[in-house]
Design a protein around this motif. Structure first.
Motif, PDB file in Angstrom:
ATOM      1  N   LEU A 198       0.826  -1.208   0.000  1.00  0.00           N
ATOM      2  CA  LEU A 198       0.000   0.000   0.000  1.00  0.00           C
ATOM      3  C   LEU A 198       0.857   1.254   0.000  1.00  0.00           C
ATOM      4  O   LEU A 198       0.526   2.254  -0.649  1.00  0.00           O
ATOM      5  CB  LEU A 198      -0.918  -0.009   1.230  1.00  0.00           C
ATOM      6  N   SER A 199       1.971   1.222   0.718  1.00  0.00           N
ATOM      7  CA  SER A 199       2.830   2.399   0.853  1.00  0.00           C
ATOM      8  C   SER A 199       3.737   2.603  -0.345  1.00  0.00           C
ATOM      9  O   SER A 199       3.857   3.723  -0.859  1.00  0.00           O
ATOM     10  CB  SER A 199       3.679   2.275   2.129  1.00  0.00           C
ATOM     11  N   ILE A 200       4.380   1.534  -0.789  1.00  0.00           N
ATOM     12  CA  ILE A 200       5.395   1.669  -1.825  1.00  0.00           C
ATOM     13  C   ILE A 200       4.792   2.052  -3.172  1.00  0.00           C
ATOM     14  O   ILE A 200       5.491   2.578  -4.045  1.00  0.00           O
ATOM     15  CB  ILE A 200       6.205   0.355  -1.957  1.00  0.00           C
ATOM     16  N   GLN A 201       3.492   1.823  -3.359  1.00  0.00           N
ATOM     17  CA  GLN A 201       2.885   2.158  -4.653  1.00  0.00           C
ATOM     18  C   GLN A 201       2.891   3.664  -4.922  1.00  0.00           C
ATOM     19  O   GLN A 201       2.787   4.091  -6.067  1.00  0.00           O
ATOM     20  CB  GLN A 201       1.453   1.626  -4.734  1.00  0.00           C
ATOM     21  N   PHE A 202       3.045   4.481  -3.870  1.00  0.00           N
ATOM     22  CA  PHE A 202       3.134   5.925  -4.075  1.00  0.00           C
ATOM     23  C   PHE A 202       4.514   6.322  -4.608  1.00  0.00           C
ATOM     24  O   PHE A 202       4.706   7.440  -5.091  1.00  0.00           O
ATOM     25  CB  PHE A 202       2.853   6.660  -2.768  1.00  0.00           C
ATOM     26  N   TYR A 203       5.461   5.376  -4.503  1.00  0.00           N
ATOM     27  CA  TYR A 203       6.790   5.575  -5.087  1.00  0.00           C
ATOM     28  C   TYR A 203       6.907   4.838  -6.420  1.00  0.00           C
ATOM     29  O   TYR A 203       7.471   5.355  -7.383  1.00  0.00           O
ATOM     30  CB  TYR A 203       7.852   5.076  -4.109  1.00  0.00           C
ATOM     31  N   ASP A 204       6.333   3.623  -6.475  1.00  0.00           N
ATOM     32  CA  ASP A 204       6.386   2.803  -7.683  1.00  0.00           C
ATOM     33  C   ASP A 204       5.009   2.196  -7.926  1.00  0.00           C
ATOM     34  O   ASP A 204       4.584   1.300  -7.186  1.00  0.00           O
ATOM     35  CB  ASP A 204       7.439   1.703  -7.516  1.00  0.00           C
ATOM     36  N   SER A 205       4.316   2.672  -8.934  1.00  0.00           N
ATOM     37  CA  SER A 205       2.936   2.241  -9.180  1.00  0.00           C
ATOM     38  C   SER A 205       2.820   0.784  -9.599  1.00  0.00           C
ATOM     39  O   SER A 205       1.719   0.226  -9.593  1.00  0.00           O
ATOM     40  CB  SER A 205       2.308   3.130 -10.266  1.00  0.00           C
ATOM     41  N   THR A 206       3.934   0.129  -9.931  1.00  0.00           N
ATOM     42  CA  THR A 206       3.869  -1.275 -10.338  1.00  0.00           C
ATOM     43  C   THR A 206       3.528  -2.187  -9.163  1.00  0.00           C
ATOM     44  O   THR A 206       3.200  -3.357  -9.364  1.00  0.00           O
ATOM     45  CB  THR A 206       5.207  -1.735 -10.957  1.00  0.00           C
ATOM     46  N   PHE A 207       3.628  -1.661  -7.944  1.00  0.00           N
ATOM     47  CA  PHE A 207       3.326  -2.460  -6.758  1.00  0.00           C
ATOM     48  C   PHE A 207       1.836  -2.446  -6.405  1.00  0.00           C
ATOM     49  O   PHE A 207       1.422  -3.077  -5.434  1.00  0.00           O
ATOM     50  CB  PHE A 207       4.129  -1.961  -5.549  1.00  0.00           C
ATOM     51  N   VAL A 208       1.037  -1.720  -7.163  1.00  0.00           N
ATOM     52  CA  VAL A 208      -0.388  -1.616  -6.853  1.00  0.00           C
ATOM     53  C   VAL A 208      -1.042  -2.991  -7.007  1.00  0.00           C
ATOM     54  O   VAL A 208      -0.609  -3.823  -7.807  1.00  0.00           O
ATOM     55  CB  VAL A 208      -1.069  -0.583  -7.781  1.00  0.00           C
TER      56      VAL A 208
END
Length: 243
Positions: A198-208
């Protein structure tokens, strides 16, 4: 409640373990910064990603072990009876200790993230934009804040078992589960993996997550963990003997 929280914070100031936690929390930053200065070949986004990854693995372990240690200390030092004899409901005492832990670890996390951001600005200033810096700080802060919601789970584990071993094992297991489940949607069932995604997607959208519904279910499951643990602590505090 404010008085109880202040009292718990004063207790924390006297503990040497606080300094150990301080040093441990900066390990990801220290290791990767030394590597960066040594090689001088790491891009700003990779540097942040390396620090975030290692911090995301270490911080949940710190939460479990530190929370477990502080509650277990009341049993080990035989001060539990004195502690719960204060003229307050036992649940308020438990809640105040958890709030003190939350405040301390959140403050430490914010300091950690600001130092990381300052280092990025000093080294990569020309290659950084304000939106980038904002996304870095938001992702890191969101991860830390949501992770700290799991404090009641650690508190319930140590209070019911009256042992530090179970909490330490849970903290170590969190390392393996977080890394094992990251790439799959099933990660919503383990809070720290879900919080990472949930957090890292604001840095890398591929983690959504693959769908919005899965992400929402993750939020519901995370809330359930916190609610069940908090309810468990409340029910346990109503027992005639909690020591």
């Amino acid at each position: 409640m404010n008085m109880l929280v202040k009292n718990e914070l004063l207790k924390l100031k006297r503990l040497k373990s606080v300094y150990v936690i301080f040093i441990l929390s900066f390990l990801p930053y220290g290791i990767n910064t030394i590597g960066l200065l040594t090689t001088k070949s790491i891009a700003v986004d990779r540097y942040y990603f390396f620090v975030f990854n290692q911090y995301a693995i270490l911080f949940p372990t710190i939460i479990f072990i530190f929370t477990g240690f502080l509650f277990y200390a009341e049993f080990k030092n035989k001060t539990m009876l004195n502690w719960i004899s204060y003229p307050f409901h036992t649940f308020k005492l438990i809640l105040s200790k958890m709030m003190a832990i939350f405040i301390l670890l959140l403050s430490l996390s914010v300091l950690n993230h600001l130092v990381l951001l300052a280092t990025q600005w000093i080294i990569f200033g020309k290659n950084l934009t304000l939106p980038q810096m904002g996304s870095y700080l938001f992702a890191s802060s969101l991860f830390s804040s949501l992770s700290l919601l799991i404090i009641p789970v650690a508190a319930l584990l140590v209070i019911t078992t009256k042992s530090i071993i179970g909490v330490m094992i849970a903290g170590l297991v969190s390392i393996f589960l977080t890394t094992m489940l990251l790439g799959a949607d099933i990660s919503i069932y383990f809070p720290f993996s879900y919080i990472y995604r949930l957090s890292i997607q604001f840095y890398d959208s591929t983690f959504v997550y693959s769908t919005q519904e899965i992400q929402l279910w993750g939020a519901v499951i995370l809330a359930a963990y916190v609610a069940i643990a908090t309810q468990g602590l409340y029910l346990y505090s109503r027992k005639s003997r909690v020591y």
